[in-house]
Design a protein around this motif. Structure first.
Motif, mmCIF file in Angstrom:
data_model
loop_
_atom_site.group_PDB
_atom_site.id
_atom_site.type_symbol
_atom_site.label_atom_id
_atom_site.label_comp_id
_atom_site.label_asym_id
_atom_site.label_seq_id
_atom_site.Cartn_x
_atom_site.Cartn_y
_atom_site.Cartn_z
ATOM 1 N N LEU A 90 36.905 46.173 67.425
ATOM 2 C CA LEU A 90 37.817 47.072 66.730
ATOM 3 C C LEU A 90 37.431 47.250 65.270
ATOM 4 O O LEU A 90 37.795 48.246 64.648
ATOM 5 C CB LEU A 90 39.251 46.546 66.828
ATOM 6 N N LEU A 109 39.454 50.599 70.986
ATOM 7 C CA LEU A 109 40.209 49.743 71.897
ATOM 8 C C LEU A 109 40.077 50.224 73.344
ATOM 9 O O LEU A 109 39.991 49.424 74.269
ATOM 10 C CB LEU A 109 41.680 49.728 71.484
ATOM 11 N N LEU A 163 48.190 44.703 72.385
ATOM 12 C CA LEU A 163 47.212 45.758 72.643
ATOM 13 C C LEU A 163 47.282 46.236 74.086
ATOM 14 O O LEU A 163 47.142 47.433 74.358
ATOM 15 C CB LEU A 163 45.802 45.246 72.319
#
Length: 253
Positions: free
Chosen positions: A188, A113, A236
Motif C-alpha cells: 500500500l 489494496l 481492509l
C-alpha cells in the motif's frame, strides 16, 4: 465569423457550464482549427471523447471545423446504443495499470489494496504524469482537466467523485475491473508486489505481541515493509467486501 453547432452527449456534460449542458452550443470562430482543439477549447478533454459525428458523418480528431457544421460528441457509454464507423478512444489495454495525480492519494491506496498496479507520488509534476502515462502505457486518473488535455495523454480519465469510497467504485465500473480484483498482493505504500516470508527471517522487526500471536507474513519485494493479519487486516477486508457487494447491488438495480 463562422459558426459551428456542438452537442455533447451523456457524461461529457460534466465538463460544461450549466447554461451549455444538454443544449446545442453555438461556437463562433475565425481561425482554422481541428475538431479536437475546438472540443477542448469548450472544456472537454480529448481522452473522454469516444466518437464524433459531423453532419451525420463520423470523423476523427484531425477533422477541420467549418462554418455551419452540426457536431455531436459522444463518450464511451454511448456505445451501448450507437455503433460508429470511427472510434477515437484506443483499444482496451490488456494490462491495466494506473498513474494518479496529487489529488487522488486515497484512491491510489484503494487501487493497490485491490491488486492494481498504481503509481502515485504527491510531488509528480503534470508534465511528468503525462510522460509516465505515455511511456508506460498507464491510464492517467486525475481531477485536473488541463492535465488530461495534454497531447501526450492517450489513456486518461477525469474522476468525477470527490469521495474516495465512491471514487474506487467509479473506476472499477468505468474500466470494468471487478473481475480483476486481487486483494492483498501489493504494498500500500510503494506499489511493490508482496511475497510470503518466513517468520524467523523477520522476527526481530516485529512487535512483541505479534511475534507470539501471528505466524504468517508477507513482505514487499521493493521496500521490505512487512504485512500480517491484524486488526488493520479486518478493517481492509471489510472495505473490500463493501466494494464487491456494491457491484452486486448495482447489478440488481
Amino acid at each position: 465569423m463562422a459558426i459551428a453547432y456542438f452537442y455533447f452527449h451523456a457524461e461529457l456534460n460534466h465538463f460544461l457550464p450549466r447554461h451549455q449542458k444538454q443544449v446545442r452550443i453555438s461556437h463562433a470562430f475565425e481561425e482554422r482549427a481541428s475538431i479536437k482543439d475546438t472540443i477542448e477549447s469548450l472544456g472537454v478533454p480529448h481522452p473522454e471523447v469516444d466518437f464524433i459525428k459531423v453532419n451525420d458523418e463520423y470523423v476523427d480528431f484531425s477533422y477541420i471545423v467549418t462554418d455551419g457544421d452540426i457536431i455531436d460528441v459522444y463518450p464511451i457509454s454511448s456505445r451501448s446504443n450507437i455503433t460508429p464507423s470511427i472510434y477515437l478512444l484506443p483499444e482496451t489495454l490488456s494490462n491495466i495499470r494506473f498513474v494518479l495525480d496529487i489529488h487522488l492519494g486515497k484512491l491510489a491506496t484503494s487501487l493497490r489494496l485491490l491488486g492494481f498496479d498504481t503509481l502515485y507520488r504527491n510531488d509528480y509534476e503534470d508534465e511528468e504524469l503525462a510522460k509516465i502515462s505515455y511511456n508506460q502505457t498507464r491510464i492517467l486518473l486525475t481531477r485536473d482537466k488541463g492535465l488530461l488535455m495534454r497531447s501526450l495523454v492517450t489513456y486518461g480519465y477525469y474522476v468525477r467523485n470527490t469521495n474516495p469510497e465512491k471514487q474506487i467504485l467509479e473506476i472499477l465500473q468505468r474500466f470494468d475491473l471487478f473481475k480483476l480484483v486481487s486483494p492483498f498482493k501489493r504494498c500500500l505504500r510503494c506499489n511493490g508486489l508482496l511475497e510470503s516470508v518466513d517468520k524467523q527471517l523477520i522476527i526481530e522487526q516485529l512487535p512483541e505481541n505479534v511475534q507470539s500471536q501471528v505466524d504468517q507474513f508477507q513482505r514487499c519485494q521493493s521496500c521490505q515493509r512487512i504485512y500480517w493479519k491484524g486488526s488493520h487486516y479486518e478493517r481492509l477486508q471489510q472495505f473490500i467486501d463493501g466494494v464487491l457487494n456494491s457491484k452486486q447491488v448495482n447489478e440488481c438495480h
